[in-house]
Design an enzyme around this catalytic site. Structure first.
Site, mmCIF file in Angstrom:
data_model
loop_
_atom_site.group_PDB
_atom_site.id
_atom_site.type_symbol
_atom_site.label_atom_id
_atom_site.label_comp_id
_atom_site.label_asym_id
_atom_site.label_seq_id
_atom_site.Cartn_x
_atom_site.Cartn_y
_atom_site.Cartn_z
ATOM 1 C CB ALA A 110 -0.851 -0.153 1.421
ATOM 2 C CB ALA A 111 3.608 2.581 1.679
ATOM 3 C CB CYS A 162 5.512 2.164 -11.343
ATOM 4 S SG CYS A 162 6.833 1.855 -10.206
ATOM 5 N N GLY A 202 0.258 5.214 -0.112
ATOM 6 C CA GLY A 202 -1.220 5.222 0.164
ATOM 7 C C GLY A 202 -1.905 6.046 -0.921
ATOM 8 C CG ASP A 234 6.215 -10.733 3.307
ATOM 9 O OD1 ASP A 234 5.627 -10.430 2.548
ATOM 10 O OD2 ASP A 234 7.541 -10.931 3.345
#
Length: 447
Positions: A260-261, A382, A263, A310
């Protein structure tokens, strides 16, 4: 130049040395150096320009420099020469005499008279005689590699996957500084209201032609605006914003964001839930999970629970078949964000690609059992590497017959880029990051 207060070029040299020595990310170091030496206004802009520019064009600068070096030189001297040649070739507003003077002064301070004399001699020879042409390189891939400062193996890999034309366009696009974009928090304000507020604050912004809830900044750092502090938007790339659309979110759903980070996608998911449902956000590192919580708090998306975990072990912590949607925004080489992190292209190898594919597959396997039958799993990265993207999701589908491709839903302006259940975005497509998104579904009745 005082010992405790470095000027812009000294700071840039120190920063570029740190990037090479410690393999640190330039974007993180740049913020630290701006704060450390209290650079503002034009100095801040110049430090950003010459640091990123020298990194982006390192191979080209070394090609220009090579004929003028007759013996091995210390690394800091090479970086100083790169830094100076970058300014002489690519920055029109700074006179050569000022660039050479600064370089010689730094060389005197850092080295001895012989080094400062050599730096002066090389730069004055370039000033008088100019630089050799890239046309001297006969092989087209080698010329493209040097001209755009991308490692030859990477250019050859992309050319094999996508053809020379697309590869050339991508390499050239990677040298263009990205526009800053932001995603408006529609639960708090409309796009029109945010644009109006930002214009009053002195920013030059426009509505995104790609994402309905996004704006682009033409002037000013939006993260320093009052609107940002008030939680009216968050900084996020337009390519990344397409992910929440792919999840086909409905009110009241329970959604897992497995990586997620910081966010951006997590909060977008929560905003699309419009105050209903629940988002469980996982990240391996506690400080990154904290960052997700801070972003959620600023934006007022209270239904997010951020957990340091994790995601490969998520199956042991959550009940099977309990999430309506799962997002795996997987670790990757980052070859889609080279405009923001140019150092990546010099640091990553083919071995990293192979290793990251295995990590991606283990995360997908680790969370797949948590998805409800008929639920949607979205995989995104990405990067622009086929092995990490199509290769990973195709391998997963082969190994997990309970999943099948599901039509990819994206904003209307991106529909032409969709290939069935997946989409590869290149940086030249609309100016966003290189990005990959795939949508798959757990077959009904397959627990």
């Amino acid at each position: 130049m005082s010992k405790d207060r470095k000027n812009v070029r000294e700071a840039a040299l120190e920063l570029l040395e740190a990037v090479e020595k410690n393999e640190s990310y330039s974007n993180l170091l740049l913020d630290r150096y701006i704060e450390k030496y209290r650079f503002h206004g034009p100095d801040r802009a110049l430090l950003t320009e010459i640091t990123y520019g020298t990194l982006q064009r390192k191979q080209t600068l070394d090609y220009f420099l090579a004929p003028f070096l007759r013996k091995k030189i210390e690394n800091w001297v090479r970086i100083l020469l790169r830094l100076s040649i970058y300014q002489m070739v690519y920055l029109d507003k700074i006179p050569d005499r000022a660039i050479i003077f600064e370089a010689v002064e730094i060389a005197k301070k850092r080295g001895h008279r012989g080094i400062s004399g050599m730096v002066n001699g090389v730069l004055r020879a370039i000033q008088r005689g100019g630089l050799r042409s890239l046309k001297e390189i006969e092989d087209p891939l080698e010329r493209l590699s040097v001209a755009t400062s991308h490692p030859h193996w990477l250019v050859a890999r992309w050319a094999e996957a996508y053809g020379y034309k697309t590869t050339k366009e991508m390499c050239e696009a990677n040298l263009i500084p990205p526009l800053q974009t932001a995603r408006v928090n529609l639960n708090r304000a409309s796009v029109e209201e945010v644009i109006e507020k930002l214009v009053r604050e002195g920013f030059t912004v426009e509505r995104s032609p790609v994402i309905p809830e996004a704006v682009r900044s033409r002037k000013g750092n939006l993260a320093r605006s009052a609107c940002f502090k008030e939680g009216l938007f968050t900084i996020q790339d337009e390519s990344s914003m397409a992910v929440a659309y792919a999840l086909c979110i409905q009110e009241g759903q329970r959604i897992l964001d497995a990586c997620a980070a910081p966010g951006g996608k997590t909060t977008h998911i929560a905003e699309k839930l419009e105050g209903t449902g629940e988002v469980i956000a996982l990240d391996l590192h506690p400080h990154k999970a904290k960052l997700v919580r801070e972003n959620a708090e600023r934006l007022g998306t209270g239904q997010i629970e951020a957990v340091a975990m994790d995601s490969r072990d998520a199956g042991a912590h959550f009940e099977k078949n309990t999430f309506d949607r799962i997002l795996v925004d997987a670790p990757c080489t980052g070859f889609g964000v080279l405009r923001r992190k140019p150092d990546i292209k010099y640091a990553k190898t083919v071995d990293d690609i192979h290793a990251l594919k295995q990590v991606q597959l283990s995360i997908l396997s680790g969370v797949s059992g948590l998805l409800k039958p008929d639920g949607i799993l979205v995989f995104s990265t990405c990067t622009v590497d086929r092995e990490e993207n199509e290769g990973t999701i195709e391998t997963f589908l082969q190994e997990h017959p309970e999943f099948e491709p599901y039509p990819l839903h994206v904003p209307e302006a991106m529909e032409s880029l969709v290939d069935g259940y997946r989409m590869q975005i290149f940086p030249q497509d609309f100016g966003g990051d290189g990005f990959f998104i795939a949508s798959i579904r757990k077959k009904a009745g397959k627990a």
